[in-house]
Design a protein around this motif. Structure first.
Motif, PDB file in Angstrom:
ATOM      1  N   UNK A 248     -75.886 -38.443  18.767  1.00  0.00           N
ATOM      2  CA  UNK A 248     -76.097 -38.763  20.170  1.00  0.00           C
ATOM      3  C   UNK A 248     -74.869 -38.372  20.979  1.00  0.00           C
ATOM      4  N   UNK A 249     -75.093 -37.608  22.059  1.00  0.00           N
ATOM      5  CA  UNK A 249     -74.035 -37.290  23.013  1.00  0.00           C
ATOM      6  C   UNK A 249     -74.362 -37.954  24.338  1.00  0.00           C
ATOM      7  N   UNK A 250     -73.387 -38.642  24.905  1.00  0.00           N
ATOM      8  CA  UNK A 250     -73.602 -39.374  26.155  1.00  0.00           C
ATOM      9  C   UNK A 250     -72.536 -38.976  27.164  1.00  0.00           C
TER      10      UNK A 250
ATOM     11  N   UNK B 184     -71.605 -39.789  19.226  1.00  0.00           N
ATOM     12  CA  UNK B 184     -71.707 -40.866  18.231  1.00  0.00           C
ATOM     13  C   UNK B 184     -72.830 -40.524  17.251  1.00  0.00           C
ATOM     14  N   UNK B 185     -72.869 -41.243  16.143  1.00  0.00           N
ATOM     15  CA  UNK B 185     -73.903 -40.979  15.149  1.00  0.00           C
ATOM     16  C   UNK B 185     -74.382 -42.272  14.507  1.00  0.00           C
ATOM     17  N   UNK B 186     -75.641 -42.260  14.130  1.00  0.00           N
ATOM     18  CA  UNK B 186     -76.234 -43.360  13.371  1.00  0.00           C
ATOM     19  C   UNK B 186     -77.169 -42.743  12.342  1.00  0.00           C
TER      20      UNK B 186
ATOM     21  N   UNK C 212     -71.904 -34.256   9.415  1.00  0.00           N
ATOM     22  CA  UNK C 212     -72.340 -34.846  10.681  1.00  0.00           C
ATOM     23  C   UNK C 212     -71.170 -34.941  11.663  1.00  0.00           C
ATOM     24  N   UNK C 213     -69.993 -35.298  11.140  1.00  0.00           N
ATOM     25  CA  UNK C 213     -68.835 -35.425  12.025  1.00  0.00           C
ATOM     26  C   UNK C 213     -68.458 -34.084  12.634  1.00  0.00           C
ATOM     27  N   UNK C 214     -68.639 -32.999  11.876  1.00  0.00           N
ATOM     28  CA  UNK C 214     -68.345 -31.673  12.412  1.00  0.00           C
ATOM     29  C   UNK C 214     -69.366 -31.274  13.472  1.00  0.00           C
TER      30      UNK C 214
ATOM     31  N   UNK D  17     -60.228 -33.264  16.560  1.00  0.00           N
ATOM     32  CA  UNK D  17     -60.956 -33.955  15.499  1.00  0.00           C
ATOM     33  C   UNK D  17     -61.823 -35.096  16.022  1.00  0.00           C
ATOM     34  N   UNK D  18     -61.847 -35.327  17.321  1.00  0.00           N
ATOM     35  CA  UNK D  18     -62.599 -36.452  17.878  1.00  0.00           C
ATOM     36  C   UNK D  18     -63.695 -35.946  18.804  1.00  0.00           C
ATOM     37  N   UNK D  19     -64.925 -36.469  18.680  1.00  0.00           N
ATOM     38  CA  UNK D  19     -66.040 -36.036  19.545  1.00  0.00           C
ATOM     39  C   UNK D  19     -65.980 -36.720  20.914  1.00  0.00           C
ATOM     40  N   UNK D  20     -64.947 -36.426  21.666  1.00  0.00           N
ATOM     41  CA  UNK D  20     -64.777 -37.029  22.987  1.00  0.00           C
ATOM     42  C   UNK D  20     -64.051 -36.034  23.880  1.00  0.00           C
TER      43      UNK D  20
END
Length: 286
Positions: free
Chosen positions: A78-80, A71-73, A114-116, A50-53
Motif C-alpha cells: 500500500x502506498x499512501x 506499507x505492507x501487510x 516485498x520491501x524492495x 532503504x526506506x519507503x518514504x
C-alpha cells in the motif's frame, strides 16, 4: 482556529529558506488531472534509499508539506499520499504481490522482496484520489502519475517583486467565508524577521467584517520555521505580543509560503470550519 495548537501541525517538516532545494538520486513527480490532491502534487525525494518514504520538496511559493509512504501487510502493498497538515490521505494505491508480473513497467522477475518493491511506487497503476470537499471521497484516477526520475516543472519565481499597496481577494466558494473577499490595503507594519508586509481588509468592502478589522500577514514573522500567509482579527504586532505573553490569537485561513506578497502564494488557500480546514482552489488573490 487556535494558532498555538495549529502551527506545529501545519509543518511537520520545518522550513529553512537556505535549504529549499534538495538533492537526491531517488525522486519523482506526482501529478493528477482529476484531483487537486489538496496541493500535494509536486516533486518528492527519498528520506533514505532503504526506506519507503518520500517527502515533498517545498519552496518559497509553496511550503505545504506532504509525504508518500509505503506499507505492507502480508502480500498486500500500500502506498499512501499524505497531506501532513491535515493528517489526511489524498491518494492511495494497493497492489497484491501475486499480481506483480502484470503491473511491472519493465520485464523484471518477481524475485524482488516485498520491501524492495515498496521502494518502487511507480509500479502501482490503479491509484485512487480524493475528490471535492467531502472527506473521504476517493475515486479511481487514471490520470494520477508517479514519474520516477522526473522533477515537476517549477512554478515558483525565486525573485519576487515588491508587494503591491493593495490586493484583491475574490472567488471564495463558501458563503460563510465571503467576509474575506474585497480589497486589502497594505499597512505600515513590516515584519522584523523576513520583512513581509501586513494587509488590512478595507472597511469599504461590500461584506461587513466579523467583529472588527481583519488582517493578512505572514506568521513566519512570529514562527520563522513555519511560514504561511494567515488571516486573523488581530494585527501582526498585537498577535506577536499576545503570543509572547502566553495568550492565543486566532486565524481563519492560511496559505503556506514565504513570498514577498500573498499574491504569489501557491501553497493553497485553506479556510477554517468547525471541524478543520478546507482547501478552496477558486480563491483569487491579485
Amino acid at each position: 482556529s487556535n494558532a498555538t495548537e495549529d502551527v506545529a501541525a501545519l509543518y511537520p517538516v520545518r522550513f529553512d529558506r537556505d535549504q529549499c532545494v534538495v538533492s537526491s538520486d531517488d525522486y519523482f513527480c506526482i501529478s493528477s488531472n482529476l484531483s487537486t490532491l489538496h496541493n500535494m502534487d509536486g516533486t518528492y525525494y527519498a528520506f533514505s534509499s532503504a526506506a519507503p518514504m518520500w517527502y515533498k520538496q517545498i519552496d518559497f511559493c509553496d511550503s505545504a508539506a506532504g509525504i508518500l509512504e509505503g506499507t505492507q501487510e502480508n502480500d498486500l502493498l500500500l502506498w499512501t499520499l499524505w497531506d501532513t497538515g491535515s493528517g489526511k490521505a489524498m491518494a492511495y494505491c494497493e497492489l497484491n504481490v501475486s499480481n506483480i508480473s502484470a503491473s511491472r513497467a519493465m520485464n523484471e522477475t518477481v524475485a524482488d522482496t516485498r520491501s524492495e518493491l515498496l521502494l518502487q511506487p511507480e509500479i502501482c497503476t490503479q491509484w485512487s484520489t480524493q475528490r471535492g470537499f467531502t472527506y473521504p471521497n476517493f475515486e479511481i484516477d487514471s490520470t494520477f502519475a508517479v514519474q520516477y526520475g522526473q522533477q515537476c516543472t517549477p512554478q515558483c519565481t525565486p525573485n519576487q517583486e515588491a508587494a503591491s499597496e493593495q490586493i484583491c481577494v475574490s472567488g471564495i466558494t463558501s458563503d460563510m467565508h465571503a467576509v474575506f473577499e474585497g480589497t486589502w490595503i497594505k499597512t505600515d507594519a513590516i515584519g522584523s524577521v523576513y520583512g513581509t508586509p501586513e494587509y488590512q481588509l478595507s472597511s469599504s468592502s461590500s461584506v461587513a467584517n466579523l467583529n472588527g478589522p481583519l488582517y493578512l500577514w505572514n506568521q513566519g514573522e512570529l514562527f520563522p520555521e513555519f511560514p504561511a500567509w494567515i488571516i486573523t482579527d488581530t494585527n501582526m504586532q498585537l498577535s506577536i505580543a499576545l503570543y509572547a505573553s502566553g495568550y492565543d490569537f486566532y486565524m481563519y485561513g492560511f496559505c503556506r509560503s514565504l513570498t514577498n506578497s500573498p499574491v504569489d502564494c501557491q501553497g493553497g488557500w485553506n479556510l477554517g470550519y468547525v471541524y478543520g480546514w478546507f482547501l478552496d482552489y477558486n480563491i483569487h488573490v491579485d
